[in-house]
Motif scaffolding. Structure first.
Motif, PDB file in Angstrom:
ATOM      1  N   CYS A   9       0.829  -1.212   0.000  1.00  0.00           N
ATOM      2  CA  CYS A   9       0.000   0.000   0.000  1.00  0.00           C
ATOM      3  C   CYS A   9       0.858   1.253   0.000  1.00  0.00           C
ATOM      4  CB  CYS A   9      -0.935   0.001   1.203  1.00  0.00           C
ATOM      5  SG  CYS A   9      -2.232  -1.231   1.091  1.00  0.00           S
ATOM      6  N   LEU A  10       1.936   1.259   0.753  1.00  0.00           N
ATOM      7  CA  LEU A  10       2.832   2.412   0.771  1.00  0.00           C
ATOM      8  C   LEU A  10       3.531   2.612  -0.567  1.00  0.00           C
ATOM      9  CD1 LEU A  10       4.388   2.157   4.348  1.00  0.00           C
ATOM     10  CD2 LEU A  10       2.694   3.794   3.512  1.00  0.00           C
ATOM     11  N   ILE A  11       3.910   1.515  -1.213  1.00  0.00           N
ATOM     12  CA  ILE A  11       4.539   1.621  -2.539  1.00  0.00           C
ATOM     13  C   ILE A  11       3.549   2.185  -3.554  1.00  0.00           C
ATOM     14  CG2 ILE A  11       5.471   0.261  -4.451  1.00  0.00           C
ATOM     15  CD1 ILE A  11       6.823  -1.520  -2.367  1.00  0.00           C
ATOM     16  N   ILE A  12       2.329   1.716  -3.530  1.00  0.00           N
ATOM     17  CA  ILE A  12       1.305   2.218  -4.457  1.00  0.00           C
ATOM     18  C   ILE A  12       1.040   3.700  -4.197  1.00  0.00           C
ATOM     19  CG2 ILE A  12      -1.135   2.060  -5.066  1.00  0.00           C
ATOM     20  CD1 ILE A  12      -0.894  -0.976  -4.673  1.00  0.00           C
ATOM     21  N   ALA A  13       0.954   4.095  -2.945  1.00  0.00           N
ATOM     22  CA  ALA A  13       0.725   5.502  -2.613  1.00  0.00           C
ATOM     23  C   ALA A  13       1.892   6.367  -3.077  1.00  0.00           C
ATOM     24  CB  ALA A  13       0.512   5.644  -1.113  1.00  0.00           C
ATOM     25  N   ALA A  14       3.120   5.880  -2.940  1.00  0.00           N
ATOM     26  CA  ALA A  14       4.289   6.632  -3.381  1.00  0.00           C
ATOM     27  C   ALA A  14       4.300   6.790  -4.900  1.00  0.00           C
ATOM     28  CB  ALA A  14       5.561   5.944  -2.902  1.00  0.00           C
ATOM     29  N   VAL A  15       3.917   5.747  -5.619  1.00  0.00           N
ATOM     30  CA  VAL A  15       3.866   5.824  -7.083  1.00  0.00           C
ATOM     31  C   VAL A  15       2.800   6.817  -7.530  1.00  0.00           C
ATOM     32  CG1 VAL A  15       3.295   4.502  -9.169  1.00  0.00           C
ATOM     33  CG2 VAL A  15       4.837   3.534  -7.453  1.00  0.00           C
ATOM     34  N   VAL A  16       1.636   6.773  -6.916  1.00  0.00           N
ATOM     35  CA  VAL A  16       0.564   7.706  -7.273  1.00  0.00           C
ATOM     36  C   VAL A  16       0.987   9.142  -6.974  1.00  0.00           C
ATOM     37  CG1 VAL A  16      -1.778   8.428  -6.659  1.00  0.00           C
ATOM     38  CG2 VAL A  16      -1.277   6.015  -7.063  1.00  0.00           C
ATOM     39  N   LEU A  17       1.631   9.366  -5.838  1.00  0.00           N
ATOM     40  CA  LEU A  17       2.100  10.704  -5.491  1.00  0.00           C
ATOM     41  C   LEU A  17       3.159  11.191  -6.482  1.00  0.00           C
ATOM     42  CD1 LEU A  17       2.086  13.078  -3.495  1.00  0.00           C
ATOM     43  CD2 LEU A  17       3.868  11.863  -2.217  1.00  0.00           C
ATOM     44  N   ALA A  18       4.079  10.317  -6.862  1.00  0.00           N
ATOM     45  CA  ALA A  18       5.118  10.696  -7.819  1.00  0.00           C
ATOM     46  C   ALA A  18       4.514  11.048  -9.178  1.00  0.00           C
ATOM     47  CB  ALA A  18       6.136   9.564  -7.964  1.00  0.00           C
ATOM     48  N   LEU A  19       3.540  10.267  -9.636  1.00  0.00           N
ATOM     49  CA  LEU A  19       2.892  10.567 -10.911  1.00  0.00           C
ATOM     50  C   LEU A  19       2.133  11.884 -10.851  1.00  0.00           C
ATOM     51  CD1 LEU A  19       1.587   7.039 -11.970  1.00  0.00           C
ATOM     52  CD2 LEU A  19       3.471   8.348 -12.969  1.00  0.00           C
ATOM     53  N   ALA A  20       1.502  12.172  -9.740  1.00  0.00           N
ATOM     54  CA  ALA A  20       0.786  13.443  -9.597  1.00  0.00           C
ATOM     55  C   ALA A  20       1.749  14.622  -9.637  1.00  0.00           C
ATOM     56  CB  ALA A  20      -0.006  13.444  -8.297  1.00  0.00           C
ATOM     57  N   VAL A  21       2.901  14.482  -8.999  1.00  0.00           N
ATOM     58  CA  VAL A  21       3.895  15.559  -9.014  1.00  0.00           C
ATOM     59  C   VAL A  21       4.445  15.764 -10.419  1.00  0.00           C
ATOM     60  CG1 VAL A  21       6.205  16.190  -8.179  1.00  0.00           C
ATOM     61  CG2 VAL A  21       4.495  15.332  -6.589  1.00  0.00           C
ATOM     62  N   VAL A  22       4.721  14.686 -11.132  1.00  0.00           N
ATOM     63  CA  VAL A  22       5.266  14.794 -12.491  1.00  0.00           C
ATOM     64  C   VAL A  22       4.257  15.453 -13.425  1.00  0.00           C
ATOM     65  CG1 VAL A  22       5.973  13.436 -14.505  1.00  0.00           C
ATOM     66  CG2 VAL A  22       6.885  12.900 -12.251  1.00  0.00           C
ATOM     67  N   THR A  23       2.999  15.031 -13.389  1.00  0.00           N
ATOM     68  CA  THR A  23       2.008  15.612 -14.294  1.00  0.00           C
ATOM     69  C   THR A  23       1.713  17.064 -13.950  1.00  0.00           C
ATOM     70  OG1 THR A  23       0.226  14.701 -12.944  1.00  0.00           O
ATOM     71  CG2 THR A  23       0.926  13.412 -14.844  1.00  0.00           C
ATOM     72  N   THR A  24       1.726  17.405 -12.668  1.00  0.00           N
ATOM     73  CA  THR A  24       1.496  18.796 -12.278  1.00  0.00           C
ATOM     74  C   THR A  24       2.649  19.681 -12.732  1.00  0.00           C
ATOM     75  OG1 THR A  24       0.226  18.062 -10.378  1.00  0.00           O
ATOM     76  CG2 THR A  24       1.022  20.323 -10.334  1.00  0.00           C
ATOM     77  N   SER A  25       3.863  19.221 -12.610  1.00  0.00           N
ATOM     78  CA  SER A  25       4.997  20.029 -13.043  1.00  0.00           C
ATOM     79  C   SER A  25       4.997  20.199 -14.563  1.00  0.00           C
ATOM     80  CB  SER A  25       6.311  19.419 -12.576  1.00  0.00           C
ATOM     81  OG  SER A  25       6.534  18.180 -13.206  1.00  0.00           O
TER      82      SER A  25
END
Length: 53
Positions: A9-25
């Protein structure tokens, strides 16, 4: 077993957070353009449609 679920669950949350940061930037670096107004395009175009004579 419970720790593996927590890790997954922590790995999935980290991946989702990283993708959100990349798309926002990427969205903030996108250069938006606006079409010029009809008056600024030049004299080759008229403001309105031609009227039949």
């Amino acid at each position: 077993m419970m720790y593996w679920t927590l890790v997954v669950c922590l790995i999935i949350a980290a991946v989702v957070l990283a993708l959100a940061v990349v798309t926002t930037s990427k969205a903030y670096t996108y250069k938006h353009t606006v079409d010029p107004l009809p008056n600024e395009r030049g004299s080759e175009q008229q403001a309105g449609p031609k009227q039949p004579q």
